[in-house]
Every structure is written in structure tokens, then in C-alpha cells.
Motif scaffolding. Structure first.
Motif, mmCIF file in Angstrom:
data_model
loop_
_atom_site.group_PDB
_atom_site.id
_atom_site.type_symbol
_atom_site.label_atom_id
_atom_site.label_comp_id
_atom_site.label_asym_id
_atom_site.label_seq_id
_atom_site.Cartn_x
_atom_site.Cartn_y
_atom_site.Cartn_z
ATOM 1 N N ALA A 1 0.616 -1.050 -0.113
ATOM 2 C CA ALA A 1 0.041 -0.027 -0.048
ATOM 3 C C ALA A 1 0.837 1.333 0.050
ATOM 4 O O ALA A 1 1.769 1.509 0.864
ATOM 5 C CB ALA A 1 -0.925 0.017 1.295
ATOM 6 N N ILE A 2 0.636 2.053 -1.006
ATOM 7 C CA ILE A 2 1.697 3.299 -1.253
ATOM 8 C C ILE A 2 0.833 4.543 -1.669
ATOM 9 O O ILE A 2 -0.576 4.380 -1.911
ATOM 10 C CB ILE A 2 2.578 3.035 -2.232
ATOM 11 C CG1 ILE A 2 2.044 2.505 -3.477
ATOM 12 C CG2 ILE A 2 3.785 2.124 -1.757
ATOM 13 C CD1 ILE A 2 1.573 3.377 -4.532
ATOM 14 N N GLU A 3 1.431 5.639 -1.452
ATOM 15 C CA GLU A 3 0.719 6.987 -2.045
ATOM 16 C C GLU A 3 1.245 7.058 -3.370
ATOM 17 O O GLU A 3 2.425 6.757 -3.796
ATOM 18 C CB GLU A 3 1.362 8.013 -1.235
ATOM 19 C CG GLU A 3 0.754 8.273 0.125
ATOM 20 C CD GLU A 3 -0.795 8.712 0.172
ATOM 21 O OE1 GLU A 3 -1.452 8.001 1.010
ATOM 22 O OE2 GLU A 3 -0.888 9.448 -0.631
ATOM 23 N N GLY B 1 1.041 2.783 -8.117
ATOM 24 C CA GLY B 1 1.671 4.141 -7.960
ATOM 25 C C GLY B 1 3.220 3.883 -7.989
ATOM 26 O O GLY B 1 3.777 3.169 -8.675
ATOM 27 N N SER B 2 3.764 4.639 -6.924
ATOM 28 C CA SER B 2 5.128 4.627 -6.763
ATOM 29 C C SER B 2 5.597 4.091 -5.447
ATOM 30 O O SER B 2 5.048 4.561 -4.159
ATOM 31 C CB SER B 2 6.099 5.953 -7.073
ATOM 32 O OG SER B 2 5.761 6.166 -8.306
ATOM 33 N N TRP B 3 6.672 3.292 -5.350
ATOM 34 C CA TRP B 3 6.985 2.730 -3.887
ATOM 35 C C TRP B 3 8.455 2.682 -3.765
ATOM 36 O O TRP B 3 9.140 2.803 -5.074
ATOM 37 C CB TRP B 3 6.285 1.485 -3.373
ATOM 38 C CG TRP B 3 6.483 0.224 -3.991
ATOM 39 C CD1 TRP B 3 7.151 -0.782 -3.798
ATOM 40 C CD2 TRP B 3 5.701 -0.045 -5.273
ATOM 41 N NE1 TRP B 3 6.990 -1.974 -4.781
ATOM 42 C CE2 TRP B 3 6.065 -1.461 -5.715
ATOM 43 C CE3 TRP B 3 4.943 0.594 -6.003
ATOM 44 C CZ2 TRP B 3 5.649 -2.123 -6.791
ATOM 45 C CZ3 TRP B 3 4.106 0.013 -7.341
ATOM 46 C CH2 TRP B 3 4.618 -1.291 -7.424
ATOM 47 N N VAL B 4 8.977 1.995 -2.840
ATOM 48 C CA VAL B 4 10.276 1.998 -2.563
ATOM 49 C C VAL B 4 10.986 0.609 -2.620
ATOM 50 O O VAL B 4 10.341 -0.200 -1.981
ATOM 51 C CB VAL B 4 10.922 2.393 -1.354
ATOM 52 C CG1 VAL B 4 12.313 2.351 -0.986
ATOM 53 C CG2 VAL B 4 10.399 4.009 -1.237
ATOM 54 N N HIS C 1 10.332 -4.921 -1.158
ATOM 55 C CA HIS C 1 9.278 -3.763 -1.490
ATOM 56 C C HIS C 1 8.940 -3.169 -0.197
ATOM 57 O O HIS C 1 8.413 -3.820 0.674
ATOM 58 C CB HIS C 1 8.157 -4.300 -2.186
ATOM 59 C CG HIS C 1 8.735 -5.060 -3.489
ATOM 60 N ND1 HIS C 1 8.599 -4.408 -4.711
ATOM 61 C CD2 HIS C 1 9.072 -6.109 -3.671
ATOM 62 C CE1 HIS C 1 8.719 -5.252 -5.632
ATOM 63 N NE2 HIS C 1 9.329 -6.265 -5.100
ATOM 64 N N LEU C 2 9.040 -1.679 -0.186
ATOM 65 C CA LEU C 2 8.466 -1.052 0.986
ATOM 66 C C LEU C 2 7.717 0.227 0.759
ATOM 67 O O LEU C 2 7.582 0.625 -0.297
ATOM 68 C CB LEU C 2 9.798 -0.409 1.881
ATOM 69 C CG LEU C 2 11.235 -1.414 2.050
ATOM 70 C CD1 LEU C 2 12.237 -0.539 2.620
ATOM 71 C CD2 LEU C 2 10.685 -2.521 2.904
ATOM 72 N N ALA C 3 6.698 0.118 1.475
ATOM 73 C CA ALA C 3 5.693 1.319 1.446
ATOM 74 C C ALA C 3 6.516 2.935 1.563
ATOM 75 O O ALA C 3 7.273 2.837 2.508
ATOM 76 C CB ALA C 3 4.716 1.227 2.455
ATOM 77 N N ALA C 4 6.201 3.601 0.630
ATOM 78 C CA ALA C 4 6.854 5.049 0.673
ATOM 79 C C ALA C 4 5.857 5.790 1.688
ATOM 80 O O ALA C 4 4.675 5.367 1.769
ATOM 81 C CB ALA C 4 6.876 5.592 -0.427
ATOM 82 N N PRO C 5 6.810 6.704 2.381
ATOM 83 C CA PRO C 5 6.010 7.702 3.311
ATOM 84 C C PRO C 5 4.902 8.506 2.465
ATOM 85 O O PRO C 5 5.104 9.037 1.111
ATOM 86 C CB PRO C 5 6.783 8.490 3.802
ATOM 87 C CG PRO C 5 7.876 8.623 2.890
ATOM 88 C CD PRO C 5 8.144 7.180 2.321
ATOM 89 N N ALA C 6 3.421 8.945 3.060
ATOM 90 C CA ALA C 6 2.708 9.552 2.127
ATOM 91 C C ALA C 6 3.302 11.007 1.874
ATOM 92 O O ALA C 6 4.242 11.430 2.704
ATOM 93 C CB ALA C 6 1.644 10.012 3.031
ATOM 94 N N GLY C 7 3.439 11.424 0.663
ATOM 95 C CA GLY C 7 3.941 12.647 -0.024
ATOM 96 C C GLY C 7 5.215 12.366 -0.096
ATOM 97 O O GLY C 7 6.190 13.437 -0.268
ATOM 98 N N ALA D 1 -0.029 18.356 6.229
ATOM 99 C CA ALA D 1 0.187 18.393 7.838
ATOM 100 C C ALA D 1 1.601 18.678 8.024
ATOM 101 O O ALA D 1 2.206 19.274 9.032
ATOM 102 C CB ALA D 1 -0.205 17.091 8.515
ATOM 103 N N VAL D 2 2.555 17.888 7.342
ATOM 104 C CA VAL D 2 3.924 18.050 7.380
ATOM 105 C C VAL D 2 4.412 18.493 6.218
ATOM 106 O O VAL D 2 4.765 17.861 5.171
ATOM 107 C CB VAL D 2 4.693 16.842 7.842
ATOM 108 C CG1 VAL D 2 6.142 16.928 8.029
ATOM 109 C CG2 VAL D 2 3.880 16.224 9.015
ATOM 110 N N PRO D 3 4.814 19.974 5.904
ATOM 111 C CA PRO D 3 5.212 20.483 4.852
ATOM 112 C C PRO D 3 6.773 20.178 4.473
ATOM 113 O O PRO D 3 7.283 20.333 3.446
ATOM 114 C CB PRO D 3 5.124 21.847 4.818
ATOM 115 C CG PRO D 3 5.175 22.161 6.322
ATOM 116 C CD PRO D 3 4.348 21.008 6.989
ATOM 117 N N CYS D 4 7.363 19.605 5.584
ATOM 118 C CA CYS D 4 8.864 19.415 4.978
ATOM 119 C C CYS D 4 9.096 18.180 6.100
ATOM 120 O O CYS D 4 9.189 18.352 7.310
ATOM 121 C CB CYS D 4 9.792 20.597 5.573
ATOM 122 S SG CYS D 4 11.584 20.163 5.676
#
Length: 387
Positions: A5-7, A288-291, A303-309, A331-334
């Protein structure tokens, strides 16, 4: 293969496009923030206890294809195209201007460093010393390497290479040896360019006579090379070792049929141990894209889920094997998400210990990479051909 599951990657982010660039020493990052007609440069500080972003807006919004490159001193080089532009290799003719941006109180300081008149030009990856920036300009029959920041008198021509070149990978930690993918007679091969000898050219990858061989990443500590080639019969991702006569390997796990796999970071600090280097890969599929994380000795793609954003395709390794992935959300711009490299069960076979411990290609006759000139011998006369 089942994707985690990824963003999904940000809209408009083309595979391989650099939406977030990290300085050579990992201290700063830069991206074009904002949307539509309200885009502006943004610098991230990455080497402190907490990452933070500083906007660097100019008097007017930037074009979507404006190039950014952070330097180790905190300034950000900006590349603006005038009189026509393209999203990848600055086409359309005209003028390419360069300035250094830096925060000064509530405003943005801007120091113009010059311009280059040419049709197509693109920034190269950050130079290893962190103080210089280079660009690649395509001409009708040659490719010019420009020093666009860090010189004494504005942009300087440092090398001219016969043929059309693309890519750009640094082979050492001084910024002397640059690998470029050169097309000649319809075939692409990677060559090494010595910037201290006027652009002396040495063949680097010659896997098969008619194959297209491109260098994607190189690690100066271990000598690990990440290569894309159609020598096995179709485009495959493989690995080799700089200065080695051993075969280039094309692991099956790096060639899933339903995804595009692109390496973007190699773990540093693994001197003389290329098989132990963790490699981070961007994986793009229908979901989508993941790591992905892979080591030559492990023979397994994790295969690892990428952080949201996640700013897809961006990240850097620590020497200890922690992958740091930049991300931005409402919520977290950086933000920077740390990911521990998964452990591998290292496969060792007596017959392969002397062959760098890597996985052989599925092909019976594994192509061999021609021995590149060792970096310490590159300046020697007679080892390379001009142009």
C-alpha cells in the motif's frame, strides 16, 4: 508480484524526473514548490536535528521546468530558460541564465553568475565537492560540459565531447571524472570524461558490440555500478564493479515485468565491499510509486511502502544503512522518513566467491563489461581517445 500500500507519485511527475535534488554531502535539498502559476524555489536543511524548509521566492513565479541544484554552503543554483523550454533537456533555443539564491532576512538574495546561449541544456547532478555545478549542452554534433557555478569568471566550457550525450554520473569524490552516455551510430555507450584533461574520453561500458549500455549510478567508495543495458536481449537493470573484468550481472529480481525499476541512491562507506551496498530503487507500477531495497549479495528485492507525500525518486543513505526519504504533506510540509535497510540472508557459493559474490544473469553467456580505466590511471597518456 503484489505491491505494498503506497501513496501515488505526485501528478505530473515523470519517471526519472528530478523533483527534489540533494546536495552531494546530503546537507541540503531543493525543489520547486507551489502549484500551477505560483511556483517558487524551496531549500530544505537536512543535516540538522529536524529538517526544515526555507522558501526562496523571486519577484515573479518560476516556470515548471526551472532547474534547481543545492550547494554545500546552503546556496541554491537556479537555472532559468528563456526563449523556449522543454521539461527535461531545455529545448527550444535561446538563453539559459544561472543565479545563486540564498535567504537574507525575510527576502531572497540572488547573485547572477552568468548565462549560456545554446539550444538545449540541462543541469548535471551535484558535483562531489559541493561547491561547483555543471551543465550539459547538446549541439549538432558535439556535447559541451559547462561549469556554470564555482568558476572564476562565470560559465566556462570545460569539455567538448563528440556525439550526443545524456545522463551524467560522477565516478570519484573530487569531481574530475564524469561518466556520460554517448550515442554514436544509433548505439549508446557510457564513456568517462576527464574534466582536468580538457575532456579526454575513455570507453567505460562496452558490454556487447551492438548493445545500448547506460550507467545510472556509481558509488566511489565501493566501486559499485548500476547499469541499464539491452545486452541480455531486452532492457535490464544490472550491476558491475568499476575497474573489474568480471561479468555484468542482471538479477532476475530487478526485472519485474509489471513495474519500472529505477535506482536512486547507493549506501556509502562500504569500501571495497560492493556486494554489501544497499541500493534504493524507485518502483513504479499500476498502484503508484513505492520503494525497493536491494543488495548484490542478498539477491532479493525488498518492497517497502513509501511515506505519504514522498518526493518520489529522492532519498539518501547514511553509512549505517538508514535510508532517509523526503516527503511533504499538508500536515507536514517538510519531513524526512528514516527507513532501516532490511536484513538479507547472504547467499554464498564457492564457485562465485571469486566473482564478486553476485547473482549471474539468466543468460548462459553473461556479457562482460570491458575494463574501464582505473581512476588513478585515468590521466595517463594513451589510455583514452579525444572527442
Amino acid at each position: 508480484m503484489t505491491a505494498p500500500a503506497i501513496e501515488t507519485a505526485a501528478d505530473g511527475d515523470a519517471l526519472g524526473a528530478a523533483v527534489f535534488t540533494i546536495a552531494a554531502d546530503g546537507s541540503y535539498g531543493a525543489r520547486l514548490a507551489g502549484e500551477g502559476d505560483a511556483r517558487f524555489p524551496e531549500r530544505w536543511t537536512l543535516d540538522g536535528p529536524e529538517p526544515y524548509a526555507v522558501p526562496l521566492p523571486a519577484d515573479q513565479p518560476e516556470e515548471p521546468d526551472t532547474g534547481l541544484l543545492p550547494l554545500a554552503d546552503g546556496r541554491v543554483l537556479i537555472h532559468r530558460r528563456h526563449g523556449g523550454a522543454s521539461h527535461v533537456f531545455g529545448g527550444g533555443g535561446g538563453r539559459h541564465s544561472f543565479s545563486l539564491l540564498y535567504p537574507t532576512g525575510p527576502r531572497t538574495g540572488e547573485l547572477p553568475v552568468g548565462a549560456v546561449e545554446c539550444e538545449r541544456l540541462a543541469l548535471l547532478p551535484p558535483a562531489p565537492d559541493g561547491s561547483r555545478a555543471y551543465a550539459l549542452a547538446l549541439g549538432e554534433a558535439t556535447t559541451t560540459v559547462w561549469l556554470v557555478a564555482g568558476g572564476a569568471f562565470g560559465p566556462e566550457r570545460v569539455a567538448e565531447v563528440a556525439g550526443h550525450c545524456s545522463g551524467g554520473v560522477w565516478l570519484d569524490r573530487t569531481g574530475r571524472m564524469l561518466a556520460l552516455d554517448r550515442e554514436a551510430d544509433g548505439v549508446t555507450k557510457t564513456v568517462a570524461v576527464d574534466l582536468e584533461r580538457g575532456g579526454e574520453v575513455t570507453p567505460l561500458l562496452q558490454i556487447a558490440e551492438g548493445s545500448n549500455d547506460r550507467l545510472l549510478l556509481a558509488d566511489a567508495d565501493s566501486g559499485l555500478l548500476l547499469i541499464r543495458s539491452d545486452a541480455p536481449g531486452h532492457d535490464r537493470l544490472g550491476w558491475g564493479v568499476l575497474g573489474s573484468m568480471l561479468p555484468v550481472r542482471f538479477p532476475e529480481c530487478l526485472g519485474p515485468s509489471d513495474c519500472a525499476v529505477t535506482p536512486f541512491a547507493v549506501q556509502p562507506g562500504q569500501e571495497l565491499m560492493p556486494e554489501n551496498c544497499a541500493v534504493a530503487l524507485r518502483i513504479d507500477g499500476a498502484a503508484g510509486s513505492w520503494v525497493g531495497v536491494w543488495r548484490p549479495s542478498g539477491r532479493r528485492l525488498h518492497h517497502l511502502a513509501a511515506p505519504a507525500g514522498w518526493l518520489a525518486g529522492a532519498g539518501l543513505w547514511t553509512r549505517e544503512g538508514v535510508l532517509r526519504l523526503p516527503y511533504a504533506t499538508g500536515a507536514v510540509p517538510c519531513g524526512v522518513a528514516p527507513v532501516e535497510a532490511p536484513e538479507d540472508v547472504v547467499v554464498t557459493e564457492t564457485a562465485q566467491v571469486e566473482r564478486a559474490g553476485g547473482e549471474p544473469s539468466a543468460a548462459r553467456d553473461t556479457p562482460v563489461v570491458c575494463k574501464p580505466v582505473p581512476l588513478q590511471q585515468a590521466p595517463l597518456t594513451g589510455r583514452g581517445a579525444r572527442g
